[in-house]
Design a protein around this motif. Structure first.
Motif, mmCIF file in Angstrom:
data_model
loop_
_atom_site.group_PDB
_atom_site.id
_atom_site.type_symbol
_atom_site.label_atom_id
_atom_site.label_comp_id
_atom_site.label_asym_id
_atom_site.label_seq_id
_atom_site.Cartn_x
_atom_site.Cartn_y
_atom_site.Cartn_z
ATOM 1 N N ARG A 194 0.839 -1.207 0.000
ATOM 2 C CA ARG A 194 0.000 0.000 0.000
ATOM 3 C C ARG A 194 0.869 1.250 0.000
ATOM 4 O O ARG A 194 0.594 2.223 -0.707
ATOM 5 N N ASP A 248 -1.081 -1.604 -7.363
ATOM 6 C CA ASP A 248 -2.465 -2.022 -7.565
ATOM 7 C C ASP A 248 -2.621 -3.440 -7.022
ATOM 8 O O ASP A 248 -1.643 -4.079 -6.604
ATOM 9 N N ASP A 249 -3.848 -3.948 -7.032
ATOM 10 C CA ASP A 249 -4.110 -5.244 -6.400
ATOM 11 C C ASP A 249 -3.349 -6.387 -7.067
ATOM 12 O O ASP A 249 -2.852 -7.297 -6.386
ATOM 13 N N THR A 277 -0.457 -6.247 -8.800
ATOM 14 C CA THR A 277 0.975 -6.139 -8.492
ATOM 15 C C THR A 277 1.255 -6.497 -7.035
ATOM 16 O O THR A 277 2.240 -7.165 -6.725
ATOM 17 N N PRO A 325 -4.247 -7.685 -15.918
ATOM 18 C CA PRO A 325 -5.213 -7.515 -14.824
ATOM 19 C C PRO A 325 -6.027 -8.762 -14.632
ATOM 20 O O PRO A 325 -6.188 -9.552 -15.514
#
Length: 345
Positions: free
Chosen positions: A185, A190-191, A193, A345
């Motif tokens: 964070r 991003d989620d 990665t 993604p």
């Protein structure tokens, strides 16, 4: 008449073996059940609990009625558990990550092992110990440690080194499970990665799942996939270690030279191949995954019962520094590599 006598003799031998191994095997299973209960109700890592409970029951691994079954669990059940891990791996999983991520995972495994060997030489640690710790850090934590220990030449320090490594990677995995989501964070990942970083760096599968899903469903699924690909590296690494051990002429348990491909690695590869061609039904696959987890849990409990805690303390600060440095090296390598990889993604 002779056939009947042979059958009767075989039956007596089998019954004798069962009586010999049953008490110790049951103790290992009971410790595994207790560890799983604590893990489910209090959120503690099951592997760590099994290890600590086993250490507390160390006296059972000494001479006595439970010793043969505990030894069987620490060796044979361990290999069965590692072999069944193959049912969770497939070529399709590997290809879905993309060449960049696969390259990073391969580089992470190879470079971490070589880094461990180089650092061990600098700080005066043994090569065998470096291979054990670096392999555990680079691949899949306690499972890798037990698989690698099964093919390394054995000496009087083997069990102590294995127990320390399992304890070390489990503790470090637990710490990483808490800290790495915060780190991702802070770095603005991003989620996908974030999940890739966690899967590429955290040692044990359970902690990877916990860390990944603490971020999001996407991060959890990505981290689990990446981690399982790292698990698939266990087979080739063990084969290479076996070949190098044979070439060095190191002593092996029971005076026997191991085969080029150990049986449990062959089992791992066969199950991975079957899973790649969708020849393992989902129900059977889920059962084998559970069976593998329980086998490894019972095995590590048995390893704990076979080792005296006083021997672990003798590994010293250099050993602790080595396994921590290997963990930090892998994390730094993954962070650097992810900067240059485009993830789907």
């Amino acid at each position: 008449m002779r056939e009947s006598l042979a059958t009767l003799t075989s039956g007596h031998l089998l019954a004798g073996r069962i009586r010999e191994y049953f008490p110790g095997a049951m103790v290992s299973i009971l410790v595994a059940l207790a560890a799983q209960f604590v893990a489910e109700h209090y959120g503690a890592p099951a592997m760590l609990m099994a290890l600590l409970f086993g250490i507390a029951l160390n006296f059972l691994g000494a001479e006595g009625p439970t010793a043969p079954g505990i030894a069987l669990s620490a060796r044979t059940v361990l290999r069965i558990g590692v072999a069944i891990l193959g049912a969770r791996i497939s070529v399709e999983m590997l290809l879905s990550l993309g060449l960049g991520m696969i390259g990073l995972l391969v580089a992470g495994t190879v470079c971490t092992i070589f880094f461990g060997l180089a650092l061990a030489r600098l700080i005066g640690q043994r090569t065998r110990f470096a291979v054990l710790t670096a392999g555990a850090v680079a691949i899949c934590g306690a499972s890798a440690a037990m698989a690698i220990a099964a093919v390394l030449p054995r000496d009087e320090r083997s069990e102590r080194d294995l127990l320390f490594t399992v304890l070390g990677v489990t503790v470090l995995s637990t710490v990483a499970m808490i800290l790495y989501p915060i780190l991702t964070r802070a770095m603005g990942f991003d989620d996908v990665t974030a999940g890739a970083f966690i899967g590429a760096t955290v040692h044990d599968v359970a902690q990877v799942v916990g860390a990944g899903f603490s971020i999001s469903e996407t991060a959890g699924e990505t981290s689990t996939l990446v981690k399982l690909i790292r698990v698939s590296f266990l087979a080739p690494v063990v084969v290479v270690i076996t070949l190098l051990s044979q070439r060095s002429g190191g002593a092996v348990t029971e005076g026997k030279r191991p085969p080029i491909i150990p049986g449990f690695v062959l089992g791992f590869l066969v199950l991975a191949g079957l899973n790649s061609f969708d020849l393992i039904p989902p129900v059977l696959g889920a059962f084998l995954a559970k069976l593998s987890s329980w086998a490894l849990l019972a095995a590590i409990a048995a390893v704990g019962m076979k080792t005296d805690l006083r021997n672990i303390i003798k590994v010293g600060g250099g050993a602790i520094a080595l396994i921590v440095a290997e963990t930090l090296f892998l994390a730094a390598l993954a962070l650097t590599g992810l900067r240059f990889i485009e993830l789907a993604p």
